[in-house]
Design a protein around this motif. Structure first.
Motif, PDB file in Angstrom:
ATOM      1  N   GLU A  91      11.154  -0.603  13.069  1.00 27.92           N
ATOM      2  CA  GLU A  91       9.696  -0.668  13.167  1.00 27.92           C
ATOM      3  C   GLU A  91       9.040   0.646  12.779  1.00 27.92           C
ATOM      4  OE1 GLU A  91       8.843  -1.833  17.117  1.00 27.92           O
ATOM      5  OE2 GLU A  91       9.303  -3.969  16.790  1.00 27.92           O
ATOM      6  N   LYS A  92       9.651   1.760  13.144  1.00 32.01           N
ATOM      7  CA  LYS A  92       9.036   3.064  12.890  1.00 32.01           C
ATOM      8  C   LYS A  92       9.310   3.587  11.485  1.00 32.01           C
ATOM      9  CE  LYS A  92       7.438   3.259  17.064  1.00 32.01           C
ATOM     10  NZ  LYS A  92       5.977   3.076  17.301  1.00 32.01           N
ATOM     11  N   SER A  93      10.069   2.873  10.702  1.00 32.69           N
ATOM     12  CA  SER A  93      10.367   3.374   9.350  1.00 32.69           C
ATOM     13  C   SER A  93      10.119   2.296   8.292  1.00 32.69           C
ATOM     14  CB  SER A  93      11.822   3.868   9.280  1.00 32.69           C
ATOM     15  OG  SER A  93      12.714   2.837   9.672  1.00 32.69           O
ATOM     16  N   LEU A  94      11.021   1.360   8.162  1.00 34.00           N
ATOM     17  CA  LEU A  94      10.952   0.410   7.053  1.00 34.00           C
ATOM     18  C   LEU A  94       9.852  -0.634   7.221  1.00 34.00           C
ATOM     19  CD1 LEU A  94      14.737  -0.228   6.282  1.00 34.00           C
ATOM     20  CD2 LEU A  94      13.123   1.214   5.044  1.00 34.00           C
ATOM     21  N   GLU A  95       9.545  -1.046   8.440  1.00 33.23           N
ATOM     22  CA  GLU A  95       8.556  -2.113   8.621  1.00 33.23           C
ATOM     23  C   GLU A  95       7.189  -1.692   8.089  1.00 33.23           C
ATOM     24  OE1 GLU A  95       7.086  -5.215  12.078  1.00 33.23           O
ATOM     25  OE2 GLU A  95       7.923  -3.277  12.651  1.00 33.23           O
ATOM     26  N   GLY A  96       6.792  -0.465   8.402  1.00 33.94           N
ATOM     27  CA  GLY A  96       5.509   0.004   7.884  1.00 33.94           C
ATOM     28  C   GLY A  96       5.510   0.137   6.373  1.00 33.94           C
ATOM     29  N   ALA A  97       6.669   0.534   5.807  1.00 31.06           N
ATOM     30  CA  ALA A  97       6.743   0.661   4.345  1.00 31.06           C
ATOM     31  C   ALA A  97       6.668  -0.701   3.674  1.00 31.06           C
ATOM     32  CB  ALA A  97       8.038   1.381   3.966  1.00 31.06           C
ATOM     33  N   ILE A  98       7.291  -1.714   4.275  1.00 33.33           N
ATOM     34  CA  ILE A  98       7.279  -3.053   3.677  1.00 33.33           C
ATOM     35  C   ILE A  98       5.889  -3.663   3.718  1.00 33.33           C
ATOM     36  CG2 ILE A  98       8.207  -5.398   3.949  1.00 33.33           C
ATOM     37  CD1 ILE A  98      10.770  -4.136   4.997  1.00 33.33           C
ATOM     38  N   GLU A  99       5.078  -3.305   4.712  1.00 40.58           N
ATOM     39  CA  GLU A  99       3.754  -3.903   4.884  1.00 40.58           C
ATOM     40  C   GLU A  99       2.669  -3.224   4.047  1.00 40.58           C
ATOM     41  OE1 GLU A  99       3.092  -3.666   9.030  1.00 40.58           O
ATOM     42  OE2 GLU A  99       4.390  -5.377   9.524  1.00 40.58           O
ATOM     43  N   GLN A 100       3.027  -2.358   3.124  1.00 37.95           N
ATOM     44  CA  GLN A 100       2.038  -1.721   2.242  1.00 37.95           C
ATOM     45  C   GLN A 100       1.373  -2.768   1.353  1.00 37.95           C
ATOM     46  OE1 GLN A 100       1.053   1.523   2.307  1.00 37.95           O
ATOM     47  NE2 GLN A 100       2.377   1.669   4.130  1.00 37.95           N
ATOM     48  N   ASP A 101       0.136  -2.456   0.901  1.00 41.34           N
ATOM     49  CA  ASP A 101      -0.682  -3.453   0.195  1.00 41.34           C
ATOM     50  C   ASP A 101      -0.158  -3.761  -1.201  1.00 41.34           C
ATOM     51  OD1 ASP A 101      -2.293  -3.543   2.413  1.00 41.34           O
ATOM     52  OD2 ASP A 101      -3.650  -1.975   1.670  1.00 41.34           O
ATOM     53  N   THR A 102       0.208  -2.742  -1.970  1.00 42.50           N
ATOM     54  CA  THR A 102       0.614  -2.957  -3.360  1.00 42.50           C
ATOM     55  C   THR A 102       2.115  -2.768  -3.521  1.00 42.50           C
ATOM     56  OG1 THR A 102       0.271  -0.639  -3.953  1.00 42.50           O
ATOM     57  CG2 THR A 102      -1.636  -2.122  -4.123  1.00 42.50           C
ATOM     58  N   LEU A 103       2.636  -3.317  -4.594  1.00 46.00           N
ATOM     59  CA  LEU A 103       4.064  -3.221  -4.865  1.00 46.00           C
ATOM     60  C   LEU A 103       4.481  -1.782  -5.107  1.00 46.00           C
ATOM     61  CD1 LEU A 103       6.774  -4.600  -5.410  1.00 46.00           C
ATOM     62  CD2 LEU A 103       6.067  -4.876  -7.806  1.00 46.00           C
ATOM     63  N   LEU A 104       3.631  -1.016  -5.828  1.00 49.91           N
ATOM     64  CA  LEU A 104       3.963   0.373  -6.112  1.00 49.91           C
ATOM     65  C   LEU A 104       4.070   1.178  -4.823  1.00 49.91           C
ATOM     66  CD1 LEU A 104       4.440   2.634  -8.145  1.00 49.91           C
ATOM     67  CD2 LEU A 104       1.954   2.968  -8.259  1.00 49.91           C
TER      68      LEU A 104
END
Length: 872
Positions: A776-789
């Protein structure tokens, strides 16, 4: 079932002449099948027959270690030996090359080492002397050059030390005055270790009360210690002191120089003489360098000869180390023999008697080997006297060694068990069950598909790799390669049951739940006809009560596994009692202990399974009862049910629980009283009838690791004599105290050990929660970003941090924690139910496991031989 119980052992007696002992013991050593018993433990080592040979071997080993030290100093590589079988082939090849019998190789190789030692010692002495001379010349040159800089005004500008350049004129004047008898100053110069220079300067200042002028300067060149080869730093000093009281100052300065281990050098009377002396010393330095080079070449010639690889196996020095370790091992075991009497054929020969344990399966091989040796020597015209017989059981030692035939898979598990304690002779070996239960319990605590797969892959890598070289980082983990692979397999298996992949559920099969709506209007519908095929339904990971559900499931699973594991240990106790013909252990320990376990904690497991069969979601279903409260109420309220019942009517469940708790209470006096009373009765009866002790009593002696065989399931052995110490030890008071401790330990342990298995739930919960937090503190926030880039960039950055904490915390710390907790469950909760662990390991004499480190252990024992002869 060679791994279920230890192999049967046979006690052999060997008779051999002392002059033939080496041949016989050397052949036996090749079999790696017997363990000789020291028949003269109280005899001083230095008075034994073959101690002189051991001392000679140790002298050679000290010389070889000296050679090895010199080879390391001159960075000469040494190819180490690996396989003892290859070494034994080298011995035979050397004997054929020298056209000598193997027994005479000792003196030949000893002489070769002594000759090499004499030549090498001379060269080393010359080398160290030349090195010492060179160091002295270098120190003197440094003093001369520095003094030349100080007294030459035209060179003072090049000095780095401004103090020296400012005082150059004064020093120049002082130097010339010091050369005259009536000058105002005298000079003392020399060199000192750089780390002592400042202390030396302060000491000179205090001793002279500030009336001397001291100059210090570091020497750029490094000095080589002639003994150790280490490079050291030195500083030069030049001291000017008043000539008015020169004798007193000179005496003080000389004493201080001696205390600081300084080297002092005389100085010439003039600058020109100083330069002449500098040139002379420079020439001496070059001559010394040439002597050092030639001496080093000769030393390399000696040492390179011992570094040569013989037959592609190992360096010559390694061959010598193995050989003399083997010879010392042979003579050490011969020294365990007892000199019976003078032989009849020769006044100089002695007849030796040796006794040894060996596995019964190898008895025939040993006998055939000895007979073949006697026959072969007779054919060669050099007959020997040797015989081997089996010792009757009544003359054998009471404690038999424990021996298991191990392989690369079982060896590490046996090591885990032996760390707790070696099994008694023919006692059930816990390692057989540990091979499966240990990695399984680890998997229950570490269950995760992703993390378990990584450990499994690492274990498979260790299985496929070759044996690591000595000094490799993998050398520690390599023996545990099978266990690591199984730990990873069971962790992956339990991860599929938990449906946990690094805190992410796997929807392998279609969920039995359907979700409609979003947010607060979300509705979850359950298909009653659906059963998730394997493991947990992934829908539980998105529910609000997911933690409560998994806690309940894993807690119940832990106590179920714990009760099964401990019950297995109790059944193994019954098998031991039957095997060793101990009826009192069977009827008054196994039966009440098993009953106590089943009526309480077996009943608890029954309630868990029964509760799982009831659907409490039906509208007309009753409130589910609390199993923990039911278990507490059984002893406290004598089985009374105050809340909802689990099965039947309230009275039916109460009656059953009252019966169960009554049976459990009855088991306690059954474990406590009958056994000591019956043992005391049999002891007194046998004492009155025959005046001898009762064998059954001796069977229960916790200091004995081997039961006394009887013809019937209950019986006596009249060969055991009673003494006063036994009478006191087996008094009614001692028997009752011992049995009271055993009973209380089991009753309280049954509760505490069952609770101890809750660590399976606690460690599994901790692992899953840590994995969830890291995700949750690492990858989950990165996956939930708005754009693919942004997702790609964020995942690339966060994946590094997630990987580091996963590897360091979960795969490193948490795996070690689960390993230790699994170890505790086996040692304390499982093995204490049936395992004594006070056996004696079988340590065979042989060359298969020979190590060049043997000489260190034997030498240490020999040093203490006079103080403790029996300890050798």
């Amino acid at each position: 079932m060679e791994f279920f119980r230890s192999q049967q052992m046979t006690y052999l007696a060997f008779t051999v002449l002392d002059e033939d002992a080496w041949r016989v013991f050397n052949e036996i050593g090749k079999l790696n099948a017997v363990e000789f018993i020291d028949l003269t433990p109280n005899e001083p080592v230095y008075s034994k027959l073959f101690t002189k040979w051991i001392k000679r071997a140790e002298d050679v080993e000290r010389t070889l270690r000296f050679f090895e030290t010199e080879m390391n100093r001159f960075e000469i590589p040494i190819k180490k030996a690996k396989d003892p079988s290859q070494f034994l082939e080298l011995v035979r090849a050397r004997a054929r090359t020298m056209e000598r019998d193997e027994r005479f190789l000792f003196e030949d190789l000893e002489r070769e080492v002594q000759e090499a030692d004499a030549g090498l010692s001379r060269q080393i002495q010359a080398f160290e002397a030349a090195l010492e001379t060179r160091n002295g010349i270098m120190e003197h040159l440094a003093v001369l050059k520095r003094l030349a800089d100080l007294i030459a005004p035209e060179r003072s500008g090049s000095l780095n030390d401004s103090m020296f350049s400012e005082a150059s004129a004064l020093i120049n004047q002082s130097f010339h005055e010091a050369a005259e008898s009536g000058g105002r100053f005298k000079i003392v110069s020399g060199c000192i270790s750089a780390n002592l220079a400042q202390k030396f300067q302060r000491m000179i200042f205090r001793a002279s009360r500030g009336k001397v002028l001291t100059f210090l300067d570091e020497i750029e060149e490094k000095f080589v210690n002639p003994k150790t080869g280490e490079k050291t730093e030195k500083s030069l000093f030049i001291i000017f002191y008043p000539s008015g009281d020169s004798d007193a100052f000179r005496s003080k300065i000389s004493k201080i120089c001696e205390a600081f281990n300084c080297n002092q050098y005389d100085l010439p009377p003039s600058y020109s003489d100083l330069k002449d002396q500098e040139r002379t010393r420079q020439e001496e330095f070059h001559d010394t360098q040439r002597v050092l080079a030639s001496t080093k070449t000769l030393m390399h010639t000696f040492l390179d000869d011992f570094a040569k690889v013989e037959k592609g196996v190992a360096a010559k020095i390694e061959f010598f180390k193995w050989f003399f370790a083997k010879e010392k091992l042979v003579y050490h075991n011969i020294n365990k023999s007892q000199v019976k009497n003078k032989a009849t054929d020769s006044q100089n020969s002695k007849l030796l008697h040796a006794e040894a344990w060996c596995p019964t399966q190898k008895e025939e091989i040993i006998t055939v080997t000895i007979n073949n040796l006697v026959r072969q020597q007779s054919q060669d015209g050099d007959p020997i006297v040797a015989d081997v017989d089996m010792v009757p059981s009544q003359d054998q030692p009471k404690r038999k060694p424990t021996y298991f035939k191990l392989n690369s898979f079982t060896e590490f598990y046996q090591g885990i068990v032996d760390t707790y304690g070696v099994p008694r002779y023919e006692e059930i070996n816990p390692a057989l069950f540990t091979c499966v239960t240990f990695p399984f319990l680890f998997g229950v605590m570490f269950g995760d598909v992703f993390h378990g797969s990584l450990i499994f892959i690492f274990g498979m890598y260790l299985l496929m790799m070759k044996t690591p070289e000595p000094g490799s980082n993998m050398l520690v983990l390599y023996p545990a390669r099978y266990m690591i692979a199984m730990m990873g397999f069971f962790a992956t298996y339990c991860g599929f049951i938990y449906n946990d992949f690094a805190a992410v559920p796997l929807n392998v099969a279609n969920s039995c739940y359907s979700i409609t709506g979003e947010g607060d209007s979300r509705v979850i519908t359950y298909d009653k006809d659906c059963v998730y095929p394997f493991g947990m339904d992934p829908i539980w990971y998105i529910c609000e009560n997911d933690l409560d559900f998994f806690n309940s499931f894993k807690m119940k699973l832990s106590v179920i596994i714990g009760v099964i594991h401990m019950t297995l240990g109790i059944f193994l106790k019954a098998l031991n009692a039957i095997h060793f013909k101990k009826p009192y252990d069977f009827w008054f320990e196994f039966v009440p202990q098993l009953t106590f376990m089943l009526v309480l904690f077996g009943y608890m497991d029954f309630m868990i399974f029964y509760k799982w069969t009831i659907d409490y979601t039906q509208p007309d279903s009753k409130q589910p009862p609390n199993i923990i409260k039911l278990m507490i109420d059984m002893p406290v309220k004598f089985g009374k049910v105050e809340d909802e019942t689990l099965y039947g009517t309230g009275n039916e469940q109460e009656h059953i629980q009252m019966i169960l708790i009554s049976i459990a209470m009855l088991c306690i006096p059954l474990m406590l009283f009958p056994k000591p009373l019956l043992l005391r009765r049999d002891y007194l009866r046998e004492k009155a009838n025959r005046g001898e002790g009762f064998s059954e009593l001796r069977q229960y002696d916790r200091d004995e690791d081997e039961p006394i065989e009887t013809d019937a399931f209950v019986g006596v052995n009249p060969s055991i004599e009673e003494d006063e110490s036994e009478s006191d030890e087996y008094s009614m008071g001692n028997l009752m105290i011992h049995q009271f401790i055993e009973t209380i330990e089991y009753v309280l342990g049954a509760v505490s050990n069952t609770a101890s298995y809750l660590r399976l739930w606690a460690l599994s919960l901790a692992h899953s929660q840590l994995a969830e937090v890291f995700f949750e503190k690492s990858l989950e926030g990165a996956i939930e970003q708005d754009t693919l880039l942004l997702q790609i960039i964020a995942i690339s950055i966060c994946f590094v941090g997630w990987g580091l904490v996963t590897f360091g915390v979960l795969l490193g710390m948490d795996s070690m924690e689960c390993f230790l907790h699994s170890l505790r469950l086996h040692w304390v909760e499982f093995q204490t139910k049936f395992y004594h662990g006070d056996g004696v390991p079988f340590q065979p004499y042989g060359f298969t496991n020979l190590s060049t480190e043997y000489q260190i252990r034997t030498e240490q024992k020999f040093e203490n031989a006079k103080a403790d002869p029996a300890g050798y």
